[in-house]
Scaffold this active site. Structure first.
Site, PDB file in Angstrom:
ATOM      1  N   LYS A   1      25.304  39.521   1.873  1.00 12.98           N
ATOM      2  CA  LYS A   1      24.527  39.418   0.523  1.00 12.98           C
ATOM      3  C   LYS A   1      23.360  39.772   0.540  1.00 12.98           C
ATOM      4  CE  LYS A   1      24.163  35.129  -1.203  1.00 12.98           C
ATOM      5  NZ  LYS A   1      24.880  33.943  -1.979  1.00 12.98           N
TER       6      LYS A   1
ATOM      7  N   GLY B   1      32.809  27.012   3.057  1.00 10.80           N
ATOM      8  CA  GLY B   1      34.142  27.388   3.609  1.00 10.80           C
ATOM      9  C   GLY B   1      35.068  28.488   2.652  1.00 10.80           C
TER      10      GLY B   1
END
Length: 254
Positions: free
Chosen positions: A199, A89
Site C-alpha cells: 500500500k 488477518g
C-alpha cells in the site's frame, strides 16, 4: 477484530452484490466528534464492510487483495506468501485460500501453499497460516521467515499504514518510507520471479518508488482496486518478476 477465524470467499467477486441497502444516518452524540460520526456513518453504509462480515473476513481490506489477485494472478496454489503487518488477518485469509495452505489440490510443484504473517501486535490465529508476533525489522527476521517457509517466498504482501497525523504530506512520506522498508525486506526473502504488493498513498513521491522497484522487478505498476474508497489517496504498488538479489541492496540503489 473478530473471532470468526473463517477463511472466507476465495475471490471476493460479487461480494457486495444483492439488493441495495437503505443508507443509515448517524446522529452526532454529545461525546462524539463530527469526524467520528462521519466515520461511523461511512462504515455502516459501506457494502464491503457488510460483505466482509457476511463472508467471514476479518476486514474489508480482504476484498482489495482478492480483486488485485483476480486480475494479476500471483497467489497460486502451492505458493509461499509473507504478509507484513498482517493484523487483523484479512489478507492472510485470502492468501490461505488461494495458495491452498489448508490443504486441497497441491500446486504445480506438488506442494501445498504456506502463509506466514508478521505483526508486532498480538492477534487471533488465522487457520492455515503461521502468525508471528514479530517486528519484521528485527535482526534475523528474514532468515526466520525463510526457515519457516523452507525456502524463499513467492509473494510478499504489505497493507501496512503508518499512524496518521492529519497532515497529508507527512502521512504520505511516512507510508512511502514504510513501503520502501517493506520492499527492502521483500528483496531479502523473495525467490526470483516473485511478487511484491504494498500500500502507498498518492502525494508526490510515489513515482520515485516505482523507479526504484523497476531496477529489481520486471514489471511495476500502480493499481487501485474498487474496494479502495474512491475519495482515498490510497493505492497499491505491484511489482512482479523479481530479478534476484544483486550486490547493491534496494535501499542503496539510485
Amino acid at each position: 477484530m473478530t473471532n470468526s477465524g473463517k477463511t472466507g470467499g476465495k475471490s471476493g467477486k460479487g461480494g457486495t452484490g444483492g439488493a441495495r441497502a437503505l443508507k443509515v444516518r448517524v446522529k452526532t452524540a454529545r461525546k462524539r466528534s463530527n469526524s467520528s460520526t462521519r466515520w461511523l456513518q461511512r462504515q455502516l453504509n459501506d457494502p464491503y464492510v457488510h460483505a466482509a462480515k457476511r463472508e467471514g473476513y476479518r476486514s474489508r481490506a480482504a476484498f482489495k487483495l482478492a480483486e488485485i489477485d483476480d486480475k494479476y494472478r500471483f497467489l497460486k496454489p502451492g505458493g509461499r506468501v509473507v504478509d507484513l503487518g498482517c493484523a487483523p488477518g484479512g489478507w492472510c485469509q485470502v492468501a490461505v485460500a488461494r495458495v491452498k495452505a489448508e490443504g486441497g489440490d497441491a500446486g504445480a510443484e506438488g506442494r501445498h501453499g504456506r502463509v506466514i504473517g508478521l505483526d508486532y501486535l498480538e492477534m487471533d490465529p488465522v487457520p492455515g497460516a503461521t502468525i508471528l508476533q514479530l517486528d519484521f525489522l528485527s535482526e534475523g527476521a528474514d532468515d526466520q521467515v525463510k526457515e519457516l517457509l523452507a525456502g524463499e517466498a513467492d509473494v510478499v504482501l504489505s497493507d501496512m499504514a503508518a499512524p496518521t497525523t492529519g497532515h497529508k504530506q507527512t502521512d504520505h512520506m511516512r507510508i512511502m518510507s514504510l513501503c520502501e522498508i517493506a520492499a527492502h525486506f521483500a528483496t531479502e526473502v523473495l525467490a526470483p520471479g516473485g511478487t511484491f504488493l504494498a500500500k502507498v498513498l498518492r502525494g508526490g513521491t510515489e513515482n520515485e518508488l516505482l523507479v526504484l522497484l523497476k531496477q529489481h522487478f520486471k514489471t511495476v505498476r500502480h493499481v487501485k482496486p474498487k474496494a479502495s474508497r474512491a475519495d482515498s489517496a490510497e493505492m497499491y504498488v505491484l511489482a512482479q518478476g523479481f530479478k534476484g538479489r544483486s550486490e547493491s541492496p534496494l535501499d542503496d540503489a539510485e
